[in-house]
Design a protein around this motif. Structure first.
Motif, PDB file in Angstrom:
ATOM      1  N   THR A   1     106.854  97.100 -21.465  1.00  0.00           N
ATOM      2  CA  THR A   1     107.170  95.674 -21.516  1.00  0.00           C
ATOM      3  C   THR A   1     106.384  95.055 -22.667  1.00  0.00           C
ATOM      4  N   LEU A   2     107.009  94.193 -23.428  1.00  0.00           N
ATOM      5  CA  LEU A   2     106.334  93.559 -24.554  1.00  0.00           C
ATOM      6  C   LEU A   2     105.117  92.766 -24.085  1.00  0.00           C
ATOM      7  N   SER A   3     104.034  92.908 -24.816  1.00  0.00           N
ATOM      8  CA  SER A   3     102.789  92.233 -24.442  1.00  0.00           C
ATOM      9  C   SER A   3     102.908  90.718 -24.508  1.00  0.00           C
ATOM     10  N   SER A   4     103.941  90.221 -25.169  1.00  0.00           N
ATOM     11  CA  SER A   4     104.127  88.778 -25.316  1.00  0.00           C
ATOM     12  C   SER A   4     104.600  88.109 -24.030  1.00  0.00           C
ATOM     13  N   VAL A   5     105.070  88.882 -23.042  1.00  0.00           N
ATOM     14  CA  VAL A   5     105.503  88.291 -21.772  1.00  0.00           C
ATOM     15  C   VAL A   5     104.307  87.608 -21.112  1.00  0.00           C
ATOM     16  N   HIS A   6     104.483  86.343 -20.753  1.00  0.00           N
ATOM     17  CA  HIS A   6     103.388  85.601 -20.127  1.00  0.00           C
ATOM     18  C   HIS A   6     103.091  86.199 -18.756  1.00  0.00           C
ATOM     19  N   SER A   7     101.815  86.282 -18.414  1.00  0.00           N
ATOM     20  CA  SER A   7     101.405  86.899 -17.154  1.00  0.00           C
ATOM     21  C   SER A   7     102.028  86.219 -15.934  1.00  0.00           C
ATOM     22  N   ASP A   8     102.303  84.914 -16.048  1.00  0.00           N
ATOM     23  CA  ASP A   8     102.923  84.201 -14.925  1.00  0.00           C
ATOM     24  C   ASP A   8     104.319  84.727 -14.617  1.00  0.00           C
TER      25      ASP A   8
ATOM     26  N   ASP B   1     108.287  87.671 -36.078  1.00  0.00           N
ATOM     27  CA  ASP B   1     108.007  89.052 -35.679  1.00  0.00           C
ATOM     28  C   ASP B   1     109.244  89.773 -35.135  1.00  0.00           C
ATOM     29  N   TYR B   2     110.344  89.052 -35.015  1.00  0.00           N
ATOM     30  CA  TYR B   2     111.511  89.585 -34.303  1.00  0.00           C
ATOM     31  C   TYR B   2     112.117  90.803 -35.002  1.00  0.00           C
ATOM     32  N   GLY B   3     112.260  90.729 -36.300  1.00  0.00           N
ATOM     33  CA  GLY B   3     112.855  91.849 -37.030  1.00  0.00           C
ATOM     34  C   GLY B   3     112.036  93.117 -36.896  1.00  0.00           C
ATOM     35  N   THR B   4     110.721  92.979 -36.927  1.00  0.00           N
ATOM     36  CA  THR B   4     109.842  94.139 -36.792  1.00  0.00           C
ATOM     37  C   THR B   4     109.973  94.758 -35.401  1.00  0.00           C
ATOM     38  N   VAL B   5     110.061  93.913 -34.383  1.00  0.00           N
ATOM     39  CA  VAL B   5     110.236  94.412 -33.011  1.00  0.00           C
ATOM     40  C   VAL B   5     111.519  95.221 -32.904  1.00  0.00           C
ATOM     41  N   ARG B   6     112.604  94.671 -33.414  1.00  0.00           N
ATOM     42  CA  ARG B   6     113.889  95.364 -33.290  1.00  0.00           C
ATOM     43  C   ARG B   6     113.926  96.642 -34.127  1.00  0.00           C
ATOM     44  N   ASP B   7     113.272  96.624 -35.265  1.00  0.00           N
ATOM     45  CA  ASP B   7     113.223  97.829 -36.083  1.00  0.00           C
ATOM     46  C   ASP B   7     112.528  98.965 -35.319  1.00  0.00           C
ATOM     47  N   LEU B   8     111.443  98.645 -34.635  1.00  0.00           N
ATOM     48  CA  LEU B   8     110.729  99.651 -33.858  1.00  0.00           C
ATOM     49  C   LEU B   8     111.561 100.149 -32.685  1.00  0.00           C
ATOM     50  N   ILE B   9     112.288  99.257 -32.035  1.00  0.00           N
ATOM     51  CA  ILE B   9     113.045  99.656 -30.845  1.00  0.00           C
ATOM     52  C   ILE B   9     114.099 100.708 -31.173  1.00  0.00           C
ATOM     53  N   TRP B  10     114.623 100.702 -32.390  1.00  0.00           N
ATOM     54  CA  TRP B  10     115.555 101.774 -32.770  1.00  0.00           C
ATOM     55  C   TRP B  10     114.920 103.140 -32.558  1.00  0.00           C
ATOM     56  N   ASP B  11     113.659 103.282 -32.942  1.00  0.00           N
ATOM     57  CA  ASP B  11     112.969 104.563 -32.757  1.00  0.00           C
ATOM     58  C   ASP B  11     112.627 104.806 -31.292  1.00  0.00           C
ATOM     59  N   LEU B  12     112.155 103.779 -30.617  1.00  0.00           N
ATOM     60  CA  LEU B  12     111.729 103.954 -29.234  1.00  0.00           C
ATOM     61  C   LEU B  12     112.893 104.297 -28.318  1.00  0.00           C
TER      62      LEU B  12
ATOM     63  N   THR C   1     102.683  92.287 -36.900  1.00  0.00           N
ATOM     64  CA  THR C   1     103.092  91.238 -35.961  1.00  0.00           C
ATOM     65  C   THR C   1     101.867  90.531 -35.403  1.00  0.00           C
ATOM     66  N   ASP C   2     101.963  89.220 -35.291  1.00  0.00           N
ATOM     67  CA  ASP C   2     100.852  88.421 -34.780  1.00  0.00           C
ATOM     68  C   ASP C   2     100.999  88.070 -33.298  1.00  0.00           C
ATOM     69  N   SER C   3     102.223  88.057 -32.794  1.00  0.00           N
ATOM     70  CA  SER C   3     102.446  87.530 -31.449  1.00  0.00           C
ATOM     71  C   SER C   3     102.791  88.595 -30.422  1.00  0.00           C
ATOM     72  N   VAL C   4     102.777  89.866 -30.815  1.00  0.00           N
ATOM     73  CA  VAL C   4     103.083  90.938 -29.872  1.00  0.00           C
ATOM     74  C   VAL C   4     102.355  92.205 -30.333  1.00  0.00           C
ATOM     75  N   ASP C   5     101.843  92.958 -29.371  1.00  0.00           N
ATOM     76  CA  ASP C   5     101.096  94.180 -29.661  1.00  0.00           C
ATOM     77  C   ASP C   5     102.058  95.369 -29.638  1.00  0.00           C
ATOM     78  N   LEU C   6     102.528  95.765 -30.806  1.00  0.00           N
ATOM     79  CA  LEU C   6     103.502  96.855 -30.869  1.00  0.00           C
ATOM     80  C   LEU C   6     102.836  98.221 -30.768  1.00  0.00           C
ATOM     81  N   ASP C   7     101.562  98.317 -31.112  1.00  0.00           N
ATOM     82  CA  ASP C   7     100.852  99.582 -30.908  1.00  0.00           C
ATOM     83  C   ASP C   7     100.826  99.934 -29.416  1.00  0.00           C
ATOM     84  N   ALA C   8     100.629  98.939 -28.574  1.00  0.00           N
ATOM     85  CA  ALA C   8     100.615  99.175 -27.124  1.00  0.00           C
ATOM     86  C   ALA C   8     101.991  99.628 -26.646  1.00  0.00           C
TER      87      ALA C   8
END
Length: 322
Positions: free
Chosen positions: A56-63, A204-215, A296-303
């Motif tokens: 799950t993306l780290s950007s999801v709020h804990s609430d 950060d959206y384009g970077t997220v989607r680029d990574l998801i192709w591999d994942l 990316t500043d708003s999501v931890d893609l390494d995690a």
């Protein structure tokens, strides 16, 4: 590079999954699923629910974390039902009607489905339960269009698999990798995450989607490695392991279509070590994304990348159970 066996104990993971308590919304649907459909064991819903925190993306709020986890489990149930209908049952009429719930809901006509009224009503309930659960999403308006586009790709992946099963001579690895990977639902899952990510920056959206192709290719390989034998027995020949064996001439379409030769076919494919080639491919992709630097500043893609190792371990542990 080759991927090693999981360092964690498979039995420990299986026990963790089997003892997972599903949230009420999922448990109620699972009860109804078992009564009406019954093709899959509850283990599958426990398995994916257990695993979602790992990717799950780290950007999801804990609430919203628990709600997002539930939402994605319900979405998985909808996808699984449609996948089984079209790939295992060859029921195109029901599949085409059920996919309209995503693509053109106003045109849905249950009378065109081949299943019972109760069965199709349950499919509708699952989808509506998911959609209804999005009403509190802080950014649903920003990401819903992308979500529905990504869902159409998931549905198209099922459609492609059905075409291959009906015409095994068209099977090829490029098609399996290009279309089949979307069946892992990685892009729709990410869109749901982003609907509940108030601080996520669109830059950060384009970077997220680029990574998801591999994942999603990694997820697809993990799934292929641990489900292809069951699928062959069910008459589904779209797993990459089987497609590669067919493409390289180690098995023939006639062998695939022989209902009495499933065990021999599985043994023949195993003997050629096709699985090892996909394990190597998984490891190569994993190393590549581990080495990548993300800005990316708003999501931890390494995690997110690291979580895919756990996803693979869960696939390995669940072989023969889902």
């Amino acid at each position: 590079m080759s991927v090693e066996s999981p360092s964690v104990d498979a039995q420990d993971l299986l026990e963790e999954v089997r003892t997972t308590s599903l949230p009420d919304r999922v448990a109620e649907l699972a009860d109804e699923y078992e009564r009406i459909c019954g093709e899959r064991d509850r283990f599958l819903w426990q398995w994916i629910y257990s695993l979602f925190p790992e990717f799950t993306l780290s950007s999801v709020h804990s609430d919203h974390a628990d709600h997002v986890r539930t939402q994605k489990t319900i979405l998985t149930m909808y996808v699984t039902i449609l996948d089984d209908i079209v790939e295992n049952d060859g029921d195109r009429d029901t599949f085409e009607e059920a996919r309209r719930l995503v693509q053109d809901p106003s045109s849905v006509d249950p009378s065109r489905a081949a299943v019972s009224e109760e069965y199709f009503s349950f499919i509708q309930r699952v989808w509506r339960e998911f959609e209804g659960g999005l009403t509190d999403a802080p950014r649903v308006d920003e990401f819903y269009d992308v979500f529905t586009y990504d869902m159409r790709q998931t549905l198209n992946a099922m459609d492609y698999s059905a075409v291959v099963n009906e015409n095994p001579r068209i099977a090829n690895l490029s098609g399996a990798e290009t279309y089949g990977a979307h069946n892992m639902v990685m892009f729709p899952y990410a869109a749901v995450d982003l609907m509940y990510s108030p601080e996520f920056e669109l830059a950060d959206y384009g970077t997220v989607r680029d990574l998801i192709w591999d994942l999603q290719e990694m997820a697809r390989i993990g799934n292929w490695l641990t489900t292809w034998e069951r699928e062959v027995k069910e008459g589904d020949y779209t797993a990459g392991i089987v497609v590669l064996a067919l493409q390289e001439g180690f098995v023939t379409p006639e062998e695939l279509e022989n209902p009495d030769g499933k065990a021999e076919l599985i043994d023949k494919i195993k003997a050629e070590q096709f699985e090892g080639r996909f394990r190597d491919r998984w490891a190569d992709i994993y190393q590549s994304v581990r080495d990548r630097e993300f800005d990316t500043d708003s999501v931890d893609l390494d995690a997110l990348v690291q979580g895919m190792e756990t996803v693979f371990q869960y696939h390995e542990a669940s072989r023969g159970h889902k």
